[in-house]
Write a protein that holds these residues in place. Structure first.
Motif, PDB file in Angstrom:
ATOM      1  N   GLU A   1      11.434 -18.106  -2.908  1.00 51.37           N
ATOM      2  CA  GLU A   1      12.851 -17.497  -1.298  1.00 51.37           C
ATOM      3  C   GLU A   1      14.272 -17.644  -1.910  1.00 51.37           C
ATOM      4  OE1 GLU A   1      10.483 -19.434  -0.998  1.00 51.37           O
ATOM      5  OE2 GLU A   1       8.990 -18.817   0.614  1.00 51.37           O
ATOM      6  N   SER A   2      14.738 -18.652  -2.452  1.00 51.29           N
ATOM      7  CA  SER A   2      15.984 -18.965  -2.638  1.00 51.29           C
ATOM      8  C   SER A   2      16.460 -18.097  -4.533  1.00 51.29           C
ATOM      9  CB  SER A   2      16.786 -20.390  -3.471  1.00 51.29           C
ATOM     10  OG  SER A   2      15.953 -20.242  -4.260  1.00 51.29           O
ATOM     11  N   ILE A   3      15.661 -18.238  -4.807  1.00 46.40           N
ATOM     12  CA  ILE A   3      15.656 -16.849  -6.083  1.00 46.40           C
ATOM     13  C   ILE A   3      15.711 -15.297  -5.750  1.00 46.40           C
ATOM     14  CG2 ILE A   3      14.555 -15.942  -8.434  1.00 46.40           C
ATOM     15  CD1 ILE A   3      13.807 -19.108  -8.857  1.00 46.40           C
TER      16      ILE A   3
ATOM     17  N   TRP B   1      17.578 -30.617  -1.388  1.00 48.99           N
ATOM     18  CA  TRP B   1      18.790 -31.165  -2.010  1.00 48.99           C
ATOM     19  C   TRP B   1      18.392 -31.387  -4.025  1.00 48.99           C
ATOM     20  CZ3 TRP B   1      19.484 -34.566  -6.425  1.00 48.99           C
ATOM     21  CH2 TRP B   1      21.357 -34.784  -7.412  1.00 48.99           C
ATOM     22  N   LEU B   2      16.943 -31.687  -3.989  1.00 49.59           N
ATOM     23  CA  LEU B   2      16.755 -31.811  -5.477  1.00 49.59           C
ATOM     24  C   LEU B   2      16.062 -30.529  -5.755  1.00 49.59           C
ATOM     25  CD1 LEU B   2      14.075 -34.973  -4.915  1.00 49.59           C
ATOM     26  CD2 LEU B   2      15.958 -34.966  -6.151  1.00 49.59           C
ATOM     27  N   TYR B   3      15.293 -29.816  -5.250  1.00 49.88           N
ATOM     28  CA  TYR B   3      15.100 -27.728  -5.241  1.00 49.88           C
ATOM     29  C   TYR B   3      16.116 -27.504  -5.600  1.00 49.88           C
ATOM     30  CZ  TYR B   3       9.847 -28.596  -2.935  1.00 49.88           C
ATOM     31  OH  TYR B   3       9.282 -28.884  -2.807  1.00 49.88           O
TER      32      TYR B   3
ATOM     33  N   VAL C   1      24.290 -19.688  -5.878  1.00 49.87           N
ATOM     34  CA  VAL C   1      24.018 -19.195  -4.829  1.00 49.87           C
ATOM     35  C   VAL C   1      22.479 -19.317  -4.324  1.00 49.87           C
ATOM     36  CG1 VAL C   1      23.188 -16.444  -3.380  1.00 49.87           C
ATOM     37  CG2 VAL C   1      25.618 -16.718  -4.575  1.00 49.87           C
ATOM     38  N   ALA C   2      21.686 -19.449  -4.876  1.00 45.54           N
ATOM     39  CA  ALA C   2      20.478 -19.649  -4.877  1.00 45.54           C
ATOM     40  C   ALA C   2      20.445 -21.331  -4.272  1.00 45.54           C
ATOM     41  CB  ALA C   2      19.161 -19.304  -5.704  1.00 45.54           C
ATOM     42  N   ALA C   3      20.471 -21.942  -5.029  1.00 51.49           N
ATOM     43  CA  ALA C   3      21.046 -23.514  -4.542  1.00 51.49           C
ATOM     44  C   ALA C   3      21.121 -23.740  -3.438  1.00 51.49           C
ATOM     45  CB  ALA C   3      21.847 -23.876  -5.883  1.00 51.49           C
TER      46      ALA C   3
ATOM     47  N   VAL D   1      16.691 -25.729  -9.689  1.00 50.75           N
ATOM     48  CA  VAL D   1      16.960 -24.118 -10.076  1.00 50.75           C
ATOM     49  C   VAL D   1      18.352 -24.332 -10.679  1.00 50.75           C
ATOM     50  CG1 VAL D   1      18.289 -22.605  -8.458  1.00 50.75           C
ATOM     51  CG2 VAL D   1      16.608 -24.012  -8.234  1.00 50.75           C
ATOM     52  N   PHE D   2      19.725 -25.248 -10.434  1.00 47.99           N
ATOM     53  CA  PHE D   2      21.054 -25.374 -11.138  1.00 47.99           C
ATOM     54  C   PHE D   2      20.541 -26.003 -12.292  1.00 47.99           C
ATOM     55  CE2 PHE D   2      25.524 -25.824 -11.110  1.00 47.99           C
ATOM     56  CZ  PHE D   2      25.510 -24.827 -11.246  1.00 47.99           C
TER      57      PHE D   2
END
Length: 234
Positions: free
Chosen positions: A4-6, A168-170, A204-206, A174-175
């Motif tokens: 969803e973040s991507i 935070w780990l997710y 932005v995704a993070a 991503v980053f």
């Protein structure tokens, strides 16, 4: 949540325009002021996602964006100041010790040890700063009070909550992936330019992930809806 973040930035028809603006600003971040606009945008992402808004914000109201970003910059600067100082002092003491020893093996070993210990302590502090800063920015974004970013009483329950830790780990993952890709592309001139856009997209995704998690921990009503209800009541 990572998927969803991507997809988040692409939820808007003008997402390419937003990506281009964000990428160019990131590319010019060495000039400092463009960084304020990027941070201001990230704060808008936090405000939207913590309220459950799946539509990404746009770059507009540049004056407000810059002021907001400046405040966010101050938050990050304060939290990363101590780790930076620790590392700088450790390196200085290490070099000074080696020089004062006249280049002897003992002095060099002592200087290297001091620098190493300082670097390790600085790394731990840097990791803590990286962990607390997103929560601090989220608390500021929710309240619009700069002091809220440094309110340990507000932040402590979140920092020790599994929901935030997982988010935070997710976000870090991503980053990290984006950083690896950017690093590989950075070997070429064109790749170095593209890496700025990849970094902005990942940022932005993070913060979509962080904002969504913050919303779960701190349910925030949509302000527009609250205002509408209040006017209707009046």
């Amino acid at each position: 949540m990572i998927t969803e973040s991507i997809d988040y930035l692409r939820n808007d028809d003008d997402w390419v325009k937003t990506l281009l603006i964000g990428g160019v600003l990131s590319l010019l971040s060495a000039l400092v002021i463009p960084t304020f606009f990027v941070i201001g945008y990230i704060l808008r992402v936090l405000r939207g996602t913590m309220r459950g808004d799946e539509t990404p914000p746009v770059f507009d109201d540049w004056g407000d964006l810059a002021v907001d970003g400046l405040k966010g910059f101050v938050v990050g600067f304060v939290y990363f100041l101590v780790p930076g100082v620790v590392v700088a002092v450790a390196v200085f003491l290490g070099v000074a010790g080696a020089v004062a020893g006249g280049g002897s093996d003992t002095a060099g070993l002592f200087g290297g040890l001091v620098a190493l210990v300082g670097a390790l302590v600085g790394f731990v502090l840097m990791l803590f700063a990286a962990y607390i800063t997103p929560a601090a920015l989220a608390n500021y974004a929710e309240t619009d009070r700069l002091g809220a970013a440094f309110s340990y009483g507000d932040l402590k329950p979140v920092l020790f909550n599994g929901t935030y830790a997982t988010a935070w780990l997710y976000a870090f993952a991503v980053f990290l992936v984006a950083g690896i890709v950017s690093g590989l592309l950075g070997a070429t001139g064109v790749g170095a330019i593209l890496s700025a856009f990849i970094t902005f997209y990942a940022l932005v995704a993070a913060y979509y992930i962080v904002g969504t998690a913050w919303g779960e921990l701190h349910p925030v009503a949509m302000r527009d809806e609250e205002t509408t209800d209040e006017r209707a009541t009046i």
